[in-house]
Write a protein that holds these residues in place. Structure first.
Motif, mmCIF file in Angstrom:
data_model
loop_
_atom_site.group_PDB
_atom_site.id
_atom_site.type_symbol
_atom_site.label_atom_id
_atom_site.label_comp_id
_atom_site.label_asym_id
_atom_site.label_seq_id
_atom_site.Cartn_x
_atom_site.Cartn_y
_atom_site.Cartn_z
ATOM 1 N N SER A 152 1.037 -1.127 -0.168
ATOM 2 C CA SER A 152 0.080 0.056 0.041
ATOM 3 C C SER A 152 0.808 1.348 0.014
ATOM 4 C CB SER A 152 -1.023 -0.002 1.218
ATOM 5 O OG SER A 152 -1.729 -1.135 1.232
ATOM 6 N N HIS A 153 2.007 1.366 0.596
ATOM 7 C CA HIS A 153 2.982 2.363 0.707
ATOM 8 C C HIS A 153 4.154 2.459 0.073
ATOM 9 C CE1 HIS A 153 0.198 2.189 4.397
ATOM 10 N NE2 HIS A 153 0.415 3.478 4.419
ATOM 11 N N PHE A 154 4.367 1.544 -0.725
ATOM 12 C CA PHE A 154 5.449 1.532 -1.751
ATOM 13 C C PHE A 154 5.087 1.359 -3.173
ATOM 14 C CE2 PHE A 154 7.120 0.596 2.462
ATOM 15 C CZ PHE A 154 8.613 0.599 2.297
ATOM 16 N N LYS A 155 5.996 2.271 -4.001
ATOM 17 C CA LYS A 155 5.293 2.083 -5.250
ATOM 18 C C LYS A 155 6.468 1.214 -6.032
ATOM 19 C CE LYS A 155 3.873 7.152 -5.453
ATOM 20 N NZ LYS A 155 4.158 8.594 -5.728
ATOM 21 N N TYR A 156 5.727 0.631 -6.988
ATOM 22 C CA TYR A 156 6.248 -0.511 -8.036
ATOM 23 C C TYR A 156 6.495 0.324 -9.234
ATOM 24 C CZ TYR A 156 7.020 -4.530 -10.756
ATOM 25 O OH TYR A 156 7.746 -5.660 -11.543
ATOM 26 N N GLU A 172 13.595 4.646 2.429
ATOM 27 C CA GLU A 172 13.501 6.168 2.236
ATOM 28 C C GLU A 172 12.759 6.296 0.978
ATOM 29 O OE1 GLU A 172 16.498 9.973 1.421
ATOM 30 O OE2 GLU A 172 17.388 8.190 2.180
ATOM 31 N N LEU A 173 13.026 5.852 -0.094
ATOM 32 C CA LEU A 173 12.397 5.927 -1.317
ATOM 33 C C LEU A 173 10.804 5.500 -1.325
ATOM 34 C CD1 LEU A 173 15.205 4.893 -3.858
ATOM 35 C CD2 LEU A 173 14.480 7.223 -3.647
ATOM 36 N N ARG A 174 10.733 4.239 -0.646
ATOM 37 C CA ARG A 174 9.484 3.668 -0.539
ATOM 38 C C ARG A 174 8.929 3.245 -2.087
ATOM 39 N NH1 ARG A 174 5.643 4.754 4.671
ATOM 40 N NH2 ARG A 174 7.359 4.508 6.005
ATOM 41 N N SER A 175 10.017 3.108 -2.961
ATOM 42 C CA SER A 175 9.602 2.662 -4.257
ATOM 43 C C SER A 175 10.913 1.478 -4.620
ATOM 44 C CB SER A 175 10.013 3.787 -5.241
ATOM 45 O OG SER A 175 9.180 4.896 -4.688
ATOM 46 N N VAL A 177 11.374 -2.413 -7.140
ATOM 47 C CA VAL A 177 10.797 -3.791 -7.476
ATOM 48 C C VAL A 177 10.593 -4.880 -6.616
ATOM 49 C CG1 VAL A 177 11.113 -3.040 -9.781
ATOM 50 C CG2 VAL A 177 12.758 -4.383 -8.484
ATOM 51 N N CYS A 178 10.314 -6.139 -7.095
ATOM 52 C CA CYS A 178 10.147 -7.084 -6.059
ATOM 53 C C CYS A 178 11.249 -7.545 -5.166
ATOM 54 C CB CYS A 178 9.576 -8.390 -6.695
ATOM 55 S SG CYS A 178 10.932 -9.272 -7.638
ATOM 56 N N GLN A 179 12.290 -7.188 -5.582
ATOM 57 C CA GLN A 179 13.756 -7.317 -4.972
ATOM 58 C C GLN A 179 13.794 -6.614 -3.679
ATOM 59 O OE1 GLN A 179 17.393 -8.520 -7.042
ATOM 60 N NE2 GLN A 179 18.265 -7.074 -5.989
ATOM 61 N N ASP A 180 13.417 -5.593 -3.855
ATOM 62 C CA ASP A 180 13.583 -4.213 -2.833
ATOM 63 C C ASP A 180 12.437 -4.566 -1.907
ATOM 64 O OD1 ASP A 180 15.421 -3.023 -4.502
ATOM 65 O OD2 ASP A 180 13.890 -2.493 -5.873
ATOM 66 N N PHE A 181 11.192 -4.852 -2.252
ATOM 67 C CA PHE A 181 10.126 -5.074 -1.173
ATOM 68 C C PHE A 181 10.335 -6.261 -0.510
ATOM 69 C CE2 PHE A 181 7.255 -3.149 -4.659
ATOM 70 C CZ PHE A 181 7.704 -1.975 -4.549
ATOM 71 N N ALA A 182 10.901 -7.308 -1.285
ATOM 72 C CA ALA A 182 11.403 -8.422 -0.170
ATOM 73 C C ALA A 182 12.553 -8.355 0.879
ATOM 74 C CB ALA A 182 11.927 -9.600 -1.156
ATOM 75 N N HIS A 183 13.592 -7.455 0.472
ATOM 76 C CA HIS A 183 14.377 -7.128 1.367
ATOM 77 C C HIS A 183 13.849 -6.085 2.566
ATOM 78 C CE1 HIS A 183 17.914 -8.081 -1.456
ATOM 79 N NE2 HIS A 183 18.027 -8.868 -0.735
#
Length: 315
Positions: A152-156, A172-175, A177-183
């Protein structure tokens, strides 16, 4: 149960000959009850012998060398796989954090996966965790809320990050792809002492559509007492389904990199990755990613210069 045809090509190209390429590949489906490999064929430039081993995390790893001079390296995987997930989720699991603490005490593998990797991030993690965590929640509810929060809060957004982007930068970016969201999800859950691990794989065609379809994908698994390892995909905010195919597991991306290696030679290199996923009805999702990485920036280097391969960011 659905059957998928997956075609994955990794191609390295060099602007001058290189030699003594030493490599590891983690492009074999992970051995688990949720999937069945019907066929897999691996093709590599010059057909080197592949030594198979199992690593610390239970991943099947292929190791090979390409010693002679070459201008390109192509690694191709063709597989047919059936997914066997029952569709059940641990959402109603009543296990508490105290039960989890008692269960993982003395289990070194789980304790290792419950430790925050970026110790300097504790203040940031504490502030971010407070946005989705309420004391008294079950472990399953914490995992669900964390996934929903990221979704909801991070942009793909593709291209805003790379494989070297840190969790601090992602938060900080809240943006990304999947690798970033997983980490990011791994660190948030580990801050709450929930064991969790990074998963590398594919997300296959889905009638409802999902972000990351037809490409290498990443999600996480959390350990929930009574349920064991439970996969959840923060990029799409879903517990894993029959459309997720698992390749490798580990603490983070570096433990699961599809291709890892080095070579000798003063060459500039580029990487392109092609992935297609075919569904039973013949529909095919395709994606090509191009990664440019220069190991020499217009200066002379020794002939025995050793350079790492660029790695593919999972989408």
């Amino acid at each position: 149960m659905p059957v998928f045809n997956i075609h994955h090509i990794t191609k390295y190209e060099y602007d001058r000959p290189v030699k003594e390429s030493v490599n590891e590949i983690r492009i074999y489906p992970y051995a688990c009850t949720e999937q069945e490999v019907l066929h897999q064929q691996i093709n590599i430039t010059e057909h080197p012998e592949i030594l198979g081993i199992t690593d610390y995390w239970g991943n099947q790893v292929g190791m090979f060398n390409l010693l002679s001079s070459h201008r390109e390296l192509i690694i191709e995987s063709k597989m047919v796989i059936r997914t066997l997930s029952t569709g059940e989720t641990p959402a109603a699991n009543p296990a508490t954090r105290e039960q989890l603490r008692q269960e993982i005490t003395g289990n070194l593998r789980l304790l290792e996966l419950a430790q925050v990797q970026a110790a300097d991030l504790r203040v940031t993690l504490e502030a971010t965790v407070s946005e989705f965590f309420v004391p008294g929640m079950t472990v399953a509810a914490i995992v669900e809320n964390c996934s929903r929060f990221i979704f909801s809060h991070f942009k793909y957004i593709k291209g805003i990050t790379n494989i070297e982007t840190t969790v601090s930068e992602v938060l900080e970016l809240r943006s990304g792809v999947c690798q970033d969201f997983a980490h990011a999800m791994l660190e948030l859950l580990r801050y709450l002492h929930i064991p969790c691990r990074y998963i590398s794989g594919y997300i296959c065609p889905n009638r409802n559509g999902m972000r990351g379809e037809g490409a290498t994908h990443a999600w996480i698994e959390a350990w929930i007492p009574g349920s064991g390892w439970c996969g959840i995909d923060p990029t799409n905010n879903v517990w894993v389904t029959n459309h997720h195919v698992k390749l490798a597991v580990g603490r983070h991306f570096n433990d699961c990199t599809p291709v890892k290696g080095t070579f000798k030679g003063p060459a500039r290199q580029s990487l392109s990755v092609y992935v297609s996923v075919g569904y039973e009805d013949g529909h095919i999702f395709e994606e090509i990613n191009n990664v440019q990485m220069e190991t020499v920036e217009g200066k002379e280097v020794p002939e025995e210069h050793i350079a790492p391969f660029p790695a593919q960011q999972q989408q």
